[in-house]
Design a protein around this motif. Structure first.
Motif, mmCIF file in Angstrom:
data_model
loop_
_atom_site.group_PDB
_atom_site.id
_atom_site.type_symbol
_atom_site.label_atom_id
_atom_site.label_comp_id
_atom_site.label_asym_id
_atom_site.label_seq_id
_atom_site.Cartn_x
_atom_site.Cartn_y
_atom_site.Cartn_z
ATOM 1 N N HIS A 3 76.361 41.784 51.626
ATOM 2 C CA HIS A 3 76.144 43.132 52.146
ATOM 3 C C HIS A 3 75.283 43.082 53.401
ATOM 4 O O HIS A 3 74.479 42.166 53.572
ATOM 5 C CB HIS A 3 75.510 44.026 51.086
ATOM 6 N N ARG A 4 75.502 44.101 54.276
ATOM 7 C CA ARG A 4 74.738 44.116 55.529
ATOM 8 C C ARG A 4 74.846 45.484 56.194
ATOM 9 O O ARG A 4 75.783 46.235 55.950
ATOM 10 C CB ARG A 4 75.241 43.043 56.473
ATOM 11 N N PHE A 5 73.888 45.766 57.035
ATOM 12 C CA PHE A 5 73.929 46.921 57.921
ATOM 13 C C PHE A 5 74.454 46.440 59.266
ATOM 14 O O PHE A 5 74.105 45.352 59.707
ATOM 15 C CB PHE A 5 72.530 47.512 58.129
ATOM 16 N N PHE A 19 77.156 50.512 56.627
ATOM 17 C CA PHE A 19 76.762 49.578 55.583
ATOM 18 C C PHE A 19 78.027 48.969 55.018
ATOM 19 O O PHE A 19 78.939 49.680 54.612
ATOM 20 C CB PHE A 19 75.981 50.287 54.476
ATOM 21 N N ILE A 42 67.923 53.073 59.264
ATOM 22 C CA ILE A 42 68.137 52.080 58.209
ATOM 23 C C ILE A 42 66.973 52.034 57.219
ATOM 24 O O ILE A 42 67.176 51.907 56.016
ATOM 25 C CB ILE A 42 68.376 50.685 58.825
ATOM 26 N N GLU A 43 65.766 52.165 57.698
ATOM 27 C CA GLU A 43 64.584 51.987 56.839
ATOM 28 C C GLU A 43 64.545 52.920 55.628
ATOM 29 O O GLU A 43 64.290 52.458 54.515
ATOM 30 C CB GLU A 43 63.304 52.091 57.654
ATOM 31 N N ARG A 46 66.893 51.617 53.011
ATOM 32 C CA ARG A 46 66.378 50.406 52.348
ATOM 33 C C ARG A 46 65.294 50.748 51.334
ATOM 34 O O ARG A 46 65.223 50.140 50.272
ATOM 35 C CB ARG A 46 65.799 49.446 53.381
ATOM 36 N N LYS A 47 64.443 51.689 51.671
ATOM 37 C CA LYS A 47 63.327 52.033 50.784
ATOM 38 C C LYS A 47 63.768 52.794 49.548
ATOM 39 O O LYS A 47 63.278 52.549 48.459
ATOM 40 C CB LYS A 47 62.289 52.850 51.545
ATOM 41 N N GLY A 49 67.157 53.382 48.520
ATOM 42 C CA GLY A 49 68.464 53.025 47.976
ATOM 43 C C GLY A 49 68.447 52.357 46.614
ATOM 44 O O GLY A 49 69.164 52.790 45.722
ATOM 45 N N PRO A 50 67.640 51.331 46.408
ATOM 46 C CA PRO A 50 67.677 50.634 45.108
ATOM 47 C C PRO A 50 67.292 51.528 43.935
ATOM 48 O O PRO A 50 67.731 51.289 42.817
ATOM 49 C CB PRO A 50 66.661 49.504 45.285
#
Length: 58
Positions: A3-5, A19, A42-43, A46-47, A49-50
């Motif tokens: 996976h990647r941005f 994404f 993006i930040e 990332r913060k 999302g999980p």
């Protein structure tokens, strides 16, 4: 990496973030006027999302 941005430039000249997971695009963002704005988008993903909850609308 599975996976990647990706930051890319659209036809209108704006910057977008997508994404990808195993080369499949799962989502992309709105257009941003600068690359820095796209990077800043993006930040928060990332913060949060999980720990994002799952909503079952079936």
């Amino acid at each position: 990496m599975a996976h990647r941005f990706e930051i890319w430039k659209d036809k209108a000249g704006g910057f977008r973030v997508r994404f990808k997971y195993n080369s499949e695009t799962l989502f992309s963002t709105e257009g941003y006027s600068s690359k820095a704005s796209a990077q800043n988008a993006i930040e928060p993903i990332r913060k949060s999302g999980p720990d994002a909850p799952t909503e079952d609308n079936s």
